[in-house]
Structures are given as structure tokens and as C-alpha cells.
Design an enzyme around this catalytic site. Structure first.
Site, short mmCIF file in Angstrom:
data_model
loop_
_atom_site.label_atom_id
_atom_site.label_comp_id
_atom_site.label_asym_id
_atom_site.label_seq_id
_atom_site.Cartn_x
_atom_site.Cartn_y
_atom_site.Cartn_z
N GLY A 95 -8.47 5.47 -3.96
CA GLY A 95 -7.15 4.99 -3.54
C GLY A 95 -7.27 4.18 -2.27
N ARG A 98 -7.47 3.08 3.43
CA ARG A 98 -7.20 2.43 4.73
C ARG A 98 -6.46 1.12 4.52
NH1 ARG A 98 -13.08 0.13 6.51
NH2 ARG A 98 -13.95 -0.10 4.43
N LYS A 117 -5.44 -4.00 6.04
CA LYS A 117 -6.61 -3.16 5.81
C LYS A 117 -7.14 -2.68 7.15
CE LYS A 117 -11.21 -3.23 3.65
NZ LYS A 117 -12.10 -4.01 2.76
N GLY A 130 -9.58 5.85 8.19
CA GLY A 130 -8.53 4.89 7.87
C GLY A 130 -8.64 3.58 8.64
N ARG A 180 -4.65 -9.00 4.36
CA ARG A 180 -5.06 -9.63 3.11
C ARG A 180 -3.82 -10.11 2.35
NH1 ARG A 180 -9.69 -5.78 0.56
NH2 ARG A 180 -8.00 -4.35 0.06
N ARG A 187 -6.33 -2.83 -9.46
CA ARG A 187 -7.77 -2.81 -9.75
C ARG A 187 -8.04 -2.25 -11.14
NH1 ARG A 187 -9.89 -2.16 -4.21
NH2 ARG A 187 -8.15 -2.72 -2.89
N ASP A 256 -13.51 0.12 -8.86
CA ASP A 256 -12.35 0.14 -7.95
C ASP A 256 -12.29 -1.12 -7.09
OD1 ASP A 256 -14.73 1.67 -7.02
OD2 ASP A 256 -13.72 1.58 -5.09
N ASN A 257 -13.35 -1.93 -7.13
CA ASN A 257 -13.34 -3.18 -6.38
C ASN A 257 -13.14 -4.39 -7.29
OD1 ASN A 257 -13.75 -1.80 -3.99
ND2 ASN A 257 -15.98 -2.04 -4.03
N ASP A 266 -12.26 -7.04 -2.05
CA ASP A 266 -12.97 -6.06 -1.23
C ASP A 266 -14.33 -6.58 -0.76
OD1 ASP A 266 -10.95 -4.28 -1.22
OD2 ASP A 266 -12.02 -2.66 -2.20
P1 AMP Z 1 -15.23 0.60 -0.56
O1 AMP Z 1 -16.64 0.99 -0.78
O2 AMP Z 1 -15.00 -0.13 0.74
O3 AMP Z 1 -14.64 -0.12 -1.71
O4 AMP Z 1 -14.40 1.94 -0.36
C1 AMP Z 1 -14.32 2.94 -1.34
C2 AMP Z 1 -13.16 3.82 -1.04
O5 AMP Z 1 -13.30 4.44 0.24
C3 AMP Z 1 -11.83 3.11 -1.01
O6 AMP Z 1 -10.91 3.93 -1.65
C4 AMP Z 1 -11.53 2.94 0.45
O7 AMP Z 1 -10.15 2.89 0.70
C5 AMP Z 1 -12.16 4.18 1.05
N1 AMP Z 1 -12.60 3.98 2.43
C6 AMP Z 1 -13.68 3.28 2.87
N2 AMP Z 1 -13.77 3.33 4.21
C7 AMP Z 1 -12.73 4.07 4.65
C8 AMP Z 1 -12.27 4.48 5.94
N3 AMP Z 1 -12.90 4.14 7.07
N4 AMP Z 1 -11.16 5.25 5.99
C9 AMP Z 1 -10.52 5.61 4.88
N5 AMP Z 1 -10.90 5.26 3.65
C10 AMP Z 1 -11.99 4.50 3.52
MG MG Z 2 -12.99 -0.90 -2.16
#
Ligand code: AMP
Ligand code: MG
Length: 499
Positions: A95, A98, A117, A130, A180, A187, A256-257, A266
């Protein structure tokens, strides 16, 4: 120009269409305030897309708004839920951990949603903070805008704001928020989320939302959900073809990306190909090389199969949903890839052997590893015919990219033989090739240079780089140094998932 007194008074009408979905799809919550934010980078092109007044960024209130400290009127901030496959493994619920979707607006240039973001924790943060750090926020900002200027389907970025708030990663860094902008942020994983829970009504509601909001043409098709799946597959094929043509590696092609609208989404540990290696791993966290340059087209298809499986409740039979991918994706990818490569190689019209010649060219690049961007840019300026005696001089700019000059000559002979089959006056061909082969891409060392200066409080390099990359196909002699190979200090640069 004087900044207006209250920026919020002259905003275009704004609402949140995603919030019309049932509450199960998201959690409404306000961004978490970011103390004393300042503007780090700003895209006038995106501001124009949104119809924002040109003098907005001059006001200190601008940073307050895009840090999430002051809400745009009409916004209904929310974090959306989704799930996904990460590195090929089902990861369950994820989800917007952040990201806060503020809402959107519709104008002559389209439907635009605005998402912050890094604006604080949400119920999907899974124990993380977050926040996003300045480094990764600058990378996302610059790359979104660079990709758009290259002509690659992508989400956009209006601005980055920073603050001195400390954020812990491998070391202590500072916080930033990227704004963004895209038609939508749904997604593949948004669908997988409901399908994995056997929530068929929700899968349908989400598909209806996507069709009605973004793809109304699917509604009138004989089988609207099948049409939507085919639309996603075709657009994803086109997007990945563009990635391959500019040497872009996403680095984290988890489901998810992947955008349901076929947009690059992303930006994390992405990279642009430098010394060509199809097996290059741009993400230091990608231990097994799942997301190498050469794997991207296959991974996109694998991800589409995950989406097709999530569409099963709508399409009933697996052979139907998978066929939507099989009959659409490969064809779209290959058609666009060949079209883009013909453009890069200066082939005026298509011939049956082009696929073989393109394959041979990639084999040649793999063997000799010239810089991908410089190779095509330099090739663009060579003549279609050359005398034996003069070739060393005429072809010098390209030959100089190779240790094995004879191998370069051999490939050039084949290229010239192919050009001769579909003659095209040099001047016209060269102009077309220069418009297909960028001079400037966001090399890691360029991003790193802008990041280091920004971390020291000087944001001018972010702006210079943004300006350069906003015209990647133009010569721009003042930026010639940005077209160069990585300097020695940048050889060991590594980018990981940490952001
Ligand atoms: P990503 O690898 O950046 O696509 O992140 C995968 C998941 O982790 C997504 O659901 C992001 O929202 C969550 N996420 C990544 N970094 C953070 C963070 N610093 N705080 C909260 N959620 C995060
Ligand atoms: Mg992501």
C-alpha cells in the site's frame, strides 16, 4: 513578479476521484507536517500541465503546500491499499506506505492527480517511517522529468521540497517530499490485492473505476474487462520498448510498481545503460539479477500474467485472461521496439531482415561494450557512404568508442549496406537520428553530483540538470560535459532500494 498573497485562492478546481471508491480501497488521512520546508527543485512544464500560476514557486507558501503542511482546497488526502509480487515472490499487503493522494483536476491537457511521496506514515507503512530522503527524491524528480522529455510514458514530478528533519537510513539523512503528477496511480498490485482475498466485487469495482475514469473506450467493447487487460498489456509493451531504446533500467519491476496506465512508476534504484551490458544489474539489492536490462521485457510479461490472474474473477477462464496478454503484449513490445530501433539506426523504412540486424547490433554492443547513449548519438552524425582511404578519419568519432576498431569497421560496413537498401539523404537521416538518439540521459554520476551539492545546501545543480534533461535531443553546447562518460570518482557508485 510578486507572489500572490494566498496561493490557495487561485487554484483550479480540484477533487479526488479515487475517493469515490468504497472506503476499503484506501485510508483517508492528512499528510504529516514537515517543519520548515524549502523548495529544492521545480518543473515549470508540470506546473503548466496543471495550470498553476507561473509565479507560485516564488512564494514560501509553495513549499508549505507541497510539503503537505497546507492542504489544497478540495483535496481529500488518502493512502491507497495494494499488494504485490516483489522479486517474483508474493509479498501480500503493501500500500501507499509514504504516499498521500491529494486529488486531481481535469483541464485541457488531461486528468491529473497529485500525490505527495514522503509526507509521513500511513496504515500501510509496515513499521517504516513514511518519509523519503533528499537523495532518492531528487532522483525521482529528475528522472520523471527526463523520461517525459525522452518521450517515455511516465508519471511526472512537479517539485521536490526538502527539510532539515533527520531521517535514518544506513546513515542519517534529511527528509524530502516529491510531488508526483499522473492521470492515475493504480497499480497491477491494486488488482492483485482483491483477487488474492477472493474479493470479486472489489476487483470489479476497481476495473470499472479504471475503465470509466481512464479508458472509456473499453466500456463500449464487446468484453470491457478483456479490452482493459489488452489495453494494459499493449501499453506496457510500448513502455518497456521505450525503456530498452533509451537504455533505461527500472531496477524494481515488482507488480506493485507497475502502472495500470502503462506509465513508468516508482523511480528507485533505476539506471541508464552506460558501457553496454545487457546483464547489467542497476539495483544493488537485486542479488539474483531479476531486473537486468535484458530481462525487462520478460519480467513485464510475467507481471502481466499476475495481473491476468487477478482478472480471473472478471474473465472467468484462465485461458481467456492469459490469452489477452499472449495476443497483445509481445506484439506491442516487438512492434514498438523495432520501430524505435529503426529510428535509432536511421533505417528509413522497414525490411524483413531488420529484426536480425537489430539482434546482430545488440550482440556487437554486448561484445564491445561502448557507452550505449554515445554510440547511437555518435552514429547519427556519420555519413551513409565513405571511401576506404578516408574512413579512419570520417568514422573516428565512433571508432574512438571501441578498443577493437576493426570490429567497429565491420559493423559499420553492415550498417552502411543496410542503409543503402532504403536510401535516405544524409542530412535528413542525420536530423531524424539526432531526434531519436538522446545526447543527454540521467547518468548516475550526474544525479550524484546534483545530490551531493543539494545535500550541502546548494540546489542550483538540480535545476541545471533538470533544464539540460528537458531537451535531451538538443545539442546544448553549454551542457556538453553532461554527455560525458562517468568520471573516475563515480566508478564505484551503487544504488540500492534504500530510499
Ligand atoms: P518500493 O520498493 O519503494 O516500491 O516500496 C515497497 C513498499 O514499501 C511500498 O508499499 C512503499 O510505500 C513502502 N515503503 C518504502 N519505503 C517506505 C518508508 N520509508 N516508509 C513507509 N513505507 C515505505
Ligand atoms: Mg513502490
Amino acid at each position: 513578479m510578486n507572489a500572490p498573497e494566498n496561493l490557495l485562492n487561485d487554484l483550479p478546481a480540484f477533487d479526488n476521484s479515487f475517493a469515490a471508491l468504497p472506503e476499503a480501497f484506501y485510508t483517508r488521512l492528512a499528510p504529516q507536517p514537515l517543519p520548515d520546508p524549502y523548495l529544492v527543485g521545480y518543473s515549470p512544464e508540470v506546473a503548466a500541465l496543471l495550470g498553476l500560476p507561473a509565479d507560485w514557486p516564488n512564494s514560501p507558501q509553495f513549499a508549505e503546500i507541497f510539503a503537505g503542511n497546507q492542504l489544497l482546497p478540495g483535496s481529500a488526502p488518502l493512502a491507497a491499499v495494494y499488494s504485490g509480487h516483489q522479486f517474483g515472490v508474493w509479498a501480500g499487503q503493501l500500500g501507499d506506505g509514504r504516499a498521500h493522494l491529494l486529488g486531481g483536476l481535469r483541464n485541457d491537457s488531461g486528468h491529473w492527480e497529485i500525490q505527495l511521496k514522503g509526507a509521513g506514515r500511513t496504515p500501510y507503512s509496515r513499521g517504516a517511517d513514511g518519509r523519503a530522503v533528499l537523495r532518492s527524491s531528487i532522483r525521482e524528480f529528475l528522472c520523471s522529468e527526463a523520461m517525459a522529455a525522452l518521450g517515455v510514458p511516465t508519471t511526472r514530478a512537479l517539485c521536490v521540497v526538502g527539510a532539515d528533519l533527520p531521517v535514518r537510513r544506513e546513515s542519517i539523512e534529511t527528509a524530502a517530499v516529491v510531488t508526483r503528477v499522473a492521470p492515475g496511480f493504480v497499480r497491477f498490485g491494486s488488482f492483485e490485492h482483491w483477487a488474492s482475498r477472493d474479493k470479486h466485487d472489489e476487483v470489479r469495482q476497481l476495473a470499472d473505476y479504471v475503465i470509466d475514469t481512464f479508458r472509456p473506450q473499453c466500456r463500449t467493447a464487446a468484453h470491457p474487462y478483456d479490452a482493459l487487460l489488452r489495453d494494459v498489456a499493449a501499453r506496457t509493451g510500448e513502455m518497456v520498448a521505450h525503456w530498452m531504446a533509451v537504455g533505461f533500467m527500472h531496477g524494481v519491476m515488482n507488480t506493485d510498481n507497475m502502472s495500470i496506465l502503462g506509465l513508468t512508476l516508482d523511480y528507485g534504484p533505476f539506471g541508464f545503460m552506460e558501457a553496454f551490458d545487457a546483464g547489467h544489474i542497476c539495483n544493488h539489492s537485486d542479488t539474483y539479477g531479476r531486473y537486468t536490462y535484458r530481462n525487462q521485457p520478460h519480467v513485464a510479461q510475467w507481471n502481466l500474467y499476475c495481473l491476468a490472474d487477478a482478472f480471473l474473477p472478471l474473465l472467468k477462464r484462465p485461458e481467456i485472461s492469459r490469452a489477452a496478454i499472449d495476443e497483445t503484449y509481445g506484439e506491442a513490445f516487438e512492434t514498438h521496439f523495432e520501430r524505435l530501433l529503426r529510428g535509432k539506426l536511421g533505417l528509413r523504412t522497414a525490411l524483413p531482415d531488420d529484426e536480425a540486424f537489430i539482434g546482430e547490433t545488440f550482440g556487437f554492443l554486448q561484445q564491445h561494450r561502448p557507452d550505449f547513449t554515445l554510440f547511437f548519438r555518435t552514429l547519427s552524425c556519420l555519413p551513409a557512404a565513405v571511401d576506404r582511404e578516408n574512413r579512419a578519419k570520417t568514422d573516428a568519432p565512433l571508432r574512438d568508442l571501441f578498443v577493437d576498431r576493426a570490429a567497429c569497421d565491420g559493423w559499420l560496413d553492415n550498417w552502411r549496406a543496410r542503409l543503402a537498401q532504403t536510401p535516405w539523404p544524409d542530412a535528413e537521416r542525420q536530423t531524424a537520428m539526432l531526434a531519436a538518439n538522446p545526447k543527454y540521459v540521467l547518468r548516475n554520476w550526474l544525479a550524484e553530483q546534483a545530490i551531493r551539492q543539494a545535500q550541502a545546501g546548494d540546489f542550483s545543480e538540480v535545476e541545471r540538470l533538470r533544464r539540460c534533461l528537458s531537451q535531451p535531443y538538443a545539442e546544448q553546447p553549454e551542457f556538453a560535459a553532461y554527455a560525458a562518460l562517468p568520471p573516475d570518482w563515480a566508478r564505484g557508485l551503487e544504488v540500492s532500494c534504500s530510499s
